[in-house]
Design an enzyme around this catalytic site. Sequence first.
Site, PDB file in Angstrom:
ATOM      1  N   ASP A 169     -76.544  36.048 -27.775  1.00  0.00           N
ATOM      2  CA  ASP A 169     -75.180  35.629 -27.466  1.00  0.00           C
ATOM      3  C   ASP A 169     -74.210  36.717 -27.922  1.00  0.00           C
ATOM      4  O   ASP A 169     -74.365  37.300 -29.000  1.00  0.00           O
ATOM      5  CB  ASP A 169     -74.855  34.301 -28.159  1.00  0.00           C
TER       6      ASP A 169
ATOM      7  N   GLY B 110     -67.574  21.700 -24.015  1.00  0.00           N
ATOM      8  CA  GLY B 110     -67.161  23.080 -24.231  1.00  0.00           C
ATOM      9  C   GLY B 110     -67.914  24.092 -23.406  1.00  0.00           C
ATOM     10  O   GLY B 110     -67.954  25.282 -23.764  1.00  0.00           O
ATOM     11  N   GLN B 111     -68.538  23.662 -22.296  1.00  0.00           N
ATOM     12  CA  GLN B 111     -69.238  24.642 -21.446  1.00  0.00           C
ATOM     13  C   GLN B 111     -68.223  25.620 -20.864  1.00  0.00           C
ATOM     14  O   GLN B 111     -67.205  25.219 -20.299  1.00  0.00           O
ATOM     15  CB  GLN B 111     -69.990  23.933 -20.301  1.00  0.00           C
TER      16      GLN B 111
ATOM     17  N   HIS C  64     -77.620  26.971 -19.375  1.00  0.00           N
ATOM     18  CA  HIS C  64     -78.194  27.760 -20.464  1.00  0.00           C
ATOM     19  C   HIS C  64     -78.448  26.873 -21.665  1.00  0.00           C
ATOM     20  O   HIS C  64     -77.730  25.901 -21.906  1.00  0.00           O
ATOM     21  CB  HIS C  64     -77.289  28.940 -20.844  1.00  0.00           C
ATOM     22  N   LEU C  65     -79.466  27.255 -22.410  1.00  0.00           N
ATOM     23  CA  LEU C  65     -79.821  26.559 -23.638  1.00  0.00           C
ATOM     24  C   LEU C  65     -79.570  27.522 -24.801  1.00  0.00           C
ATOM     25  O   LEU C  65     -80.083  28.643 -24.803  1.00  0.00           O
ATOM     26  CB  LEU C  65     -81.290  26.124 -23.572  1.00  0.00           C
ATOM     27  N   HIS C  66     -78.729  27.089 -25.741  1.00  0.00           N
ATOM     28  CA  HIS C  66     -78.477  27.896 -26.943  1.00  0.00           C
ATOM     29  C   HIS C  66     -79.606  27.656 -27.948  1.00  0.00           C
ATOM     30  O   HIS C  66     -79.949  26.504 -28.229  1.00  0.00           O
ATOM     31  CB  HIS C  66     -77.179  27.471 -27.622  1.00  0.00           C
TER      32      HIS C  66
HETATM   33  P1  AMP Z   1     -71.169  27.649 -23.366  1.00  0.00           P
HETATM   34  O1  AMP Z   1     -69.884  27.521 -24.133  1.00  0.00           O
HETATM   35  O2  AMP Z   1     -72.208  26.628 -23.743  1.00  0.00           O
HETATM   36  O3  AMP Z   1     -70.916  27.708 -21.887  1.00  0.00           O
HETATM   37  O4  AMP Z   1     -71.809  29.021 -23.829  1.00  0.00           O
HETATM   38  C1  AMP Z   1     -71.581  30.237 -23.217  1.00  0.00           C
HETATM   39  C2  AMP Z   1     -72.024  31.289 -24.181  1.00  0.00           C
HETATM   40  O5  AMP Z   1     -72.157  32.516 -23.505  1.00  0.00           O
HETATM   41  C3  AMP Z   1     -71.038  31.516 -25.329  1.00  0.00           C
HETATM   42  O6  AMP Z   1     -71.691  31.262 -26.567  1.00  0.00           O
HETATM   43  C4  AMP Z   1     -70.634  32.978 -25.166  1.00  0.00           C
HETATM   44  O7  AMP Z   1     -70.455  33.640 -26.398  1.00  0.00           O
HETATM   45  C5  AMP Z   1     -71.802  33.544 -24.387  1.00  0.00           C
HETATM   46  N1  AMP Z   1     -71.506  34.725 -23.597  1.00  0.00           N
HETATM   47  C6  AMP Z   1     -70.430  34.923 -22.805  1.00  0.00           C
HETATM   48  N2  AMP Z   1     -70.501  36.128 -22.209  1.00  0.00           N
HETATM   49  C7  AMP Z   1     -71.657  36.695 -22.631  1.00  0.00           C
HETATM   50  C8  AMP Z   1     -72.292  37.943 -22.389  1.00  0.00           C
HETATM   51  N3  AMP Z   1     -71.759  38.859 -21.561  1.00  0.00           N
HETATM   52  N4  AMP Z   1     -73.463  38.200 -23.006  1.00  0.00           N
HETATM   53  C9  AMP Z   1     -73.998  37.281 -23.852  1.00  0.00           C
HETATM   54  N5  AMP Z   1     -73.453  36.074 -24.124  1.00  0.00           N
HETATM   55  C10 AMP Z   1     -72.301  35.796 -23.529  1.00  0.00           C
END
Ligand code: AMP
Length: 113
Positions: free
Chosen positions: A31, A92-93, A99-101
């Site tokens: 991330d 908060g997406q 995607h899975l964190h």
């Molecule tokens: P969400 O809030 O669940 O949609 O998570 C999106 C995630 O993508 C966030 O934790 C961001 O920090 C991450 N993110 C956004 N742009 C990038 C990128 N270019 N490379 C890696 N992670 C990213």
Amino acid sequence: MADACLFCRIVRGEIPAKMVAENEHCVAFRDINPQAPTHVVVVPRAHVASLNEVSDAGTVGELALMAREIAKREGIADGGYRTVINTNADAGQTVFHLHLHLIGGRPMGWPPG
Ligand code: AMP
Ligand code: ZN
């Protein structure tokens, strides 16, 4: 849609990312704004906007198994880690490619914010 999608572009290699793992189904990368010592995002290669649009059980299963393998490799499997799928506004997406964190390497509170 997939042409402009940020995570589709990372999957295609058009935008650089710190790759952690990949297979025929999914790709994992660090991330860009990590919330813990390990913060990896696991995404399906095929574009799907969110969990609401997923039509097969395999997609989410592949994400979970890849996250589990990365957790083992990063040495956080035994200590513990969190896997999170944010879906739509209240969760908060911000990136609308499923995607899975994978988050770990520090103790975490519950409930999440
Ligand atoms: P969400 O809030 O669940 O949609 O998570 C999106 C995630 O993508 C966030 O934790 C961001 O920090 C991450 N993110 C956004 N742009 C990038 C990128 N270019 N490379 C890696 N992670 C990213
Ligand atoms: Zn996409």
